[in-house]
Design an enzyme around this catalytic site. Structure first.
Site: not given
Ligand code: NAD
Length: 405
Positions: A120, A126, A129, A132, A227
């Site tokens: 991602r 992007q 994804d 997302s 993550y």
């Molecule tokens: P996810 O669905 O895996 O997790 C959701 C959220 O839960 C995350 O923010 C994680 O930090 C949080 N989490 C996990 N364990 C936890 C705990 N014990 N207590 C509290 N919070 C906890 O994540 P997601 O939303 O699919 O993606 C996470 C990150 O991936 C994004 O915020 C971003 O940084 C990255 N991402 C990057 C891109 C990009 O670069 N274009 C695109 C998509 C996602």
């Protein structure tokens, strides 16, 4: 080359992998597009709308004979049995949590590309994804479910019949779904707080209108690839205890926390639930057969605790907004497909980071390095259900089986 869309078979699944608009784009790129009759019905796309977009509407058997089969979710056993070696299947195949499915696809000799394995952080990935795009929908819908269940207003209302104070909403986990949940709850007028174990999310959460809560008992837990990492047992206990104090001061808690390939972490403990006021609402987006982010949550059900807290086990939220979810997913999967095609044929270059990232099986073997790591959840674990405490450890379960060959 012919690509096809088959009707999803998972119970309750309403999405479809291509919408008519996406069919037109693939046709313009020179691909033949077959659509199983009725595939788009539950997302309000008729067979005629696909024909108008220059797709050929066919039987399931004919759709399953295409060079590339497109799906939203996982194929069932009958679908895999109908495929032949050399075909390609693309979908959200969840290989990290369902290694047995990957093994079946490898055994069938098909090339399997999993939309949830797209790297991602690669800028060129992007538009592909799907995690997302679907998380965005889920975060939005979670707030609507909470607002529907909640017996009071979300916004501050000043009327002749009295003043309603705004709802206090807490979003736990501020990734893609959490940020959308914050924005949606703010647009409904709620006062929103948020917490994530990755401190770098603070500015993002604040930029969409939340007050960020920082815990003193748990340090940063950023893992690989943007993550979170899984917490240690001590960290988990400390986090639950400190969070309980915050949870008790909120009317609505929306939990979105995930750690890739692991069980969802428990954030709302039994004690935290007991501390909440009657009429409070939890929407647990981590709800799964293994347990979710909230103690006692059941996927697909609303459980009422003895002290009157409703826990909504939110599963299938993107499917509940099938038209929007399908439109976004169709753009994601078309972008991947068009990226992989050279001169009208699939050209899978495993030296390419994106291609190698999505490919989980080919030529009779499981090929993704992450699937040979010893820290995945197996299907057999998901059938054992939660521990007697109502929540299993979020830790690893057993090694993924290697290549069936
Ligand atoms: P996810 O669905 O895996 O997790 C959701 C959220 O839960 C995350 O923010 C994680 O930090 C949080 N989490 C996990 N364990 C936890 C705990 N014990 N207590 C509290 N919070 C906890 O994540 P997601 O939303 O699919 O993606 C996470 C990150 O991936 C994004 O915020 C971003 O940084 C990255 N991402 C990057 C891109 C990009 O670069 N274009 C695109 C998509 C996602």
């Amino acid at each position: 080359m012919k690509v096809s869309v088959v009707k999803e078979t998972a119970p309750g699944e309403r999405r479809v992998a291509l919408v008519p608009e996406a069919v037109s784009k693939l046709r313009a790129a020179g691909l033949g597009v077959l659509v199983e009759s009725g595939a788009g019905d539950r997302a309000w796309h008729t067979d005629d709308s696909y024909s108008d977009a220059d797709a050929t509407v066919v039987s399931r058997a004919d759709a399953l004979a295409a060079d590339v089969v497109l799906m939203v979710g996982k194929p069932d056993a009958a679908t895999i049995a109908a495929m032949r070696p050399g075909q390609t299947i693309i979908g959200l195949l969840a290989p990290l949590t369902d290694p047995d499915l990957t093994a079946s696809l490898a055994a069938a000799g098909v090339t399997a590309l999993s939309m949830d394995m797209i790297p991602r952080t690669l800028p060129r990935a992007q538009p592909m994804d799907a995690l997302s795009s679907q998380a965005n929908i889920a975060g939005y819908k979670a707030v609507l479910l909470a607002a529907t269940q909640f017996g009071r207003f979300f916004p501050l209302l000043i009327t002749a019949a009295g003043t309603a104070r705004p709802a206090r909403v807490l979003v736990l986990g501020t990734g893609v779904a959490g940020l959308q949940a914050i924005g949606t709850a703010r647009r409904l007028g709620a006062l929103v707080s948020a917490y994530d174990v990755r401190p770098e999310t603070k500015t993002e959460a604040e930029s969409v209108g939340a007050t960020f809560i920082e815990l003193t008992s748990v340090g940063p837990a950023s893992g690989e690839g943007g993550y979170a990492r899984a917490l240690t047992e001590d960290e988990r206990m400390a986090q639950q205890q400190e969070l309980a104090g915050h949870i008790s001061r909120h009317d609505v808690v929306i939990t979105t926390a995930q750690v890739p390939g692991r069980r969802p972490p428990l954030l709302v403990s039994e004690d935290a639930l007991k501390s909440m006021a009657p009429g409070s609402v939890i929407v647990d987006m981590g709800a799964s057969p293994l347990g979710g982010n909230a103690a006692g949550s059941v996927p697909g059900e609303t459980v009422l605790t003895e002290n009157g807290v409703a826990i909504i086990g939110a599963s299938g939220l993107p499917s509940s907004m099938a038209t929007a979810a399908s439109a976004m997913y169709a753009r994601n999967i078309s972008a991947l497909l068009l990226y992989l095609i050279k001169d009208g044929e699939l050209a899978l270059d495993r030296d390419d980071e994106l291609t190698a990232g999505v490919m989980i099986a080919t030529g009779g073997a499981i090929v993704h390095p992450a699937l040979t790591a010893a820290d995945q959840i197996s299907r057999s674990d998901t059938t054992t259900g939660p521990s007697s405490a109502g929540q299993p450890d979020e830790g690893a379960a057993r090694a993924v089986p290697g290549s069936p060959g």
